[in-house]
Design an enzyme around this catalytic site. Structure first.
Site, mmCIF file in Angstrom:
data_model
loop_
_atom_site.group_PDB
_atom_site.id
_atom_site.type_symbol
_atom_site.label_atom_id
_atom_site.label_comp_id
_atom_site.label_asym_id
_atom_site.label_seq_id
_atom_site.Cartn_x
_atom_site.Cartn_y
_atom_site.Cartn_z
ATOM 1 N N THR A 1 -2.056 2.145 6.345
ATOM 2 C CA THR A 1 -1.592 0.825 5.702
ATOM 3 C C THR A 1 -1.345 -0.677 6.462
ATOM 4 O OG1 THR A 1 0.371 -0.244 4.289
ATOM 5 C CG2 THR A 1 0.982 1.720 5.907
ATOM 6 N N GLY A 2 -1.442 -1.556 6.261
ATOM 7 C CA GLY A 2 -1.734 -2.772 7.198
ATOM 8 C C GLY A 2 -2.808 -3.780 6.763
ATOM 9 N N THR B 1 0.888 -1.172 0.103
ATOM 10 C CA THR B 1 0.052 -0.056 -0.065
ATOM 11 C C THR B 1 0.892 1.252 -0.002
ATOM 12 O OG1 THR B 1 -1.739 -1.114 1.414
ATOM 13 C CG2 THR B 1 -1.835 1.166 1.334
ATOM 14 N N ASP C 1 -9.247 -1.435 3.950
ATOM 15 C CA ASP C 1 -9.587 0.107 4.272
ATOM 16 C C ASP C 1 -9.149 0.993 3.230
ATOM 17 O OD1 ASP C 1 -6.802 -0.728 4.916
ATOM 18 O OD2 ASP C 1 -6.674 1.312 5.964
#
Lengths: 171, 132
Positions: free
Chosen positions: B52-53, B1, B32
């Site tokens: 990001t994750g 991302t 997300d």
């Protein structure tokens, strides 16, 4: 006038031993190239929303990062791209999900924000909308990189093995 | 991302995020990144965020909006708000990081993993990058 820009290129477990000095230099170069593009927009008085779009496009073009070219592969061995953008001045927002042919997903999100009455478009309709707005379309193979494909094959081989954390598979 | 947040010379904030998602993600899965308020948000006078994750956890914590609410409603500083939000993401099992910016262009990075490719530049600071 005062301006500011911050970027990220993803987060995760990044061990120093896994990242060679050469690879680290490439990542930093990619980040600096993106910062330079956004800086140019902001320094000349451009809008923040233009700066973030221009900056993210640079990162999407860089195969090191998981967006645009260099995106990871889904379970079916294909690349699906998601993006969003928001303008704090107007609270207008746009987003796209599961794109497969639009070269710059963030620009598709921008088009949804500026040129539609919607906030989120997905799948084939989102790609079609992006194409109708004149955004560059590419063959899905454009997004493929060997490193991501190898990571996909490694993931695939790990399925069904004991001890494999499937958190990311199902979320 | 990947993502970016910015403040322009007119004092306006913006944010953008783009991603390929997670390796091996199941068909139809959306994280997300394309969800306004979770992975991306920008509100003038409050903050701008890109995350990001593990997206499902950022969604459940409404991470982007949470940072802005902490700033707007609780008068938290941007770093405190970013750290507290990532702590909440981590508390329910998520990992990753976020970049955030307050109304004055102050930048805050927060992460609960060992690294996040990141960088910043402003009218008052030279460009700098970091990973770990």
């Amino acid at each position: 006038g005062k301006w500011s820009l911050a970027i990220h290129g993803g987060a995760g477990v990044i061990d120093r031993g896994d990242l060679t000095p050469e690879k680290e230099a490439l990542y930093r170069q990619g980040l600096n190239e993106a910062l330079a593009v956004g800086q140019a927009v902001l320094a000349r008085g451009g809008a923040a929303v233009d700066a973030v779009e221009a900056t993210v496009k640079v990162l999407e073009d860089n195969p090191l990062f998981n967006a645009g070219r260099g995106a990871v592969f889904a379970a079916d061995g294909k690349n699906y791209l998601d993006a969003s953008i928001m303008d704090g001045a107007t609270l207008k927002a746009g987003a796209v999900a599961s794109l497969t042919t639009t070269k710059h997903p963030v620009s598709a999100a921008r088009a949804v924000m500026d040129k539609s009455r919607h906030v989120l478009l997905t799948g084939q309709g989102a790609d079609q909308f992006a194409a109708e707005q004149g955004l560059e379309q590419v063959d899905p193979s454009y997004f493929r990189t060997e490193a991501r494909w190898e990571a996909y094959l490694k993931w695939k081989a790990s399925q069904g093995l004991s001890g494999v954390d499937d958190t990311h598979k199902y979320g | 991302t990947v993502g970016a947040v910015a403040l322009d010379q007119d004092g306006h904030l913006a944010a953008a995020t783009s991603t390929g998602g997670l390796t091996g993600k199941m068909w139809g899965r959306i994280g997300d990144s394309p969800l306004i308020g979770s992975g991306t948000i920008a509100i003038d006078g409050q903050c701008a965020v890109s995350g990001t994750g593990t997206g499902e956890y950022f969604i459940r914590q409404n991470a982007g909006r949470q940072v802005c609410d902490r700033v707007h409603w609780n008068d938290e500083g941007i770093q405190s708000a970013a750290d507290a939000t990532m702590a909440e993401v981590g508390r329910i099992g998520g990992d990753g990081g976020l970049i955030s910016m307050d109304k004055d262009g102050k930048v805050a990075f927060a992460l609960n993993v060992s690294g996040m490719y990141r960088g910043s530049v402003s009218s008052e600071t030279v460009a700098k990058t970091a990973i770990y």
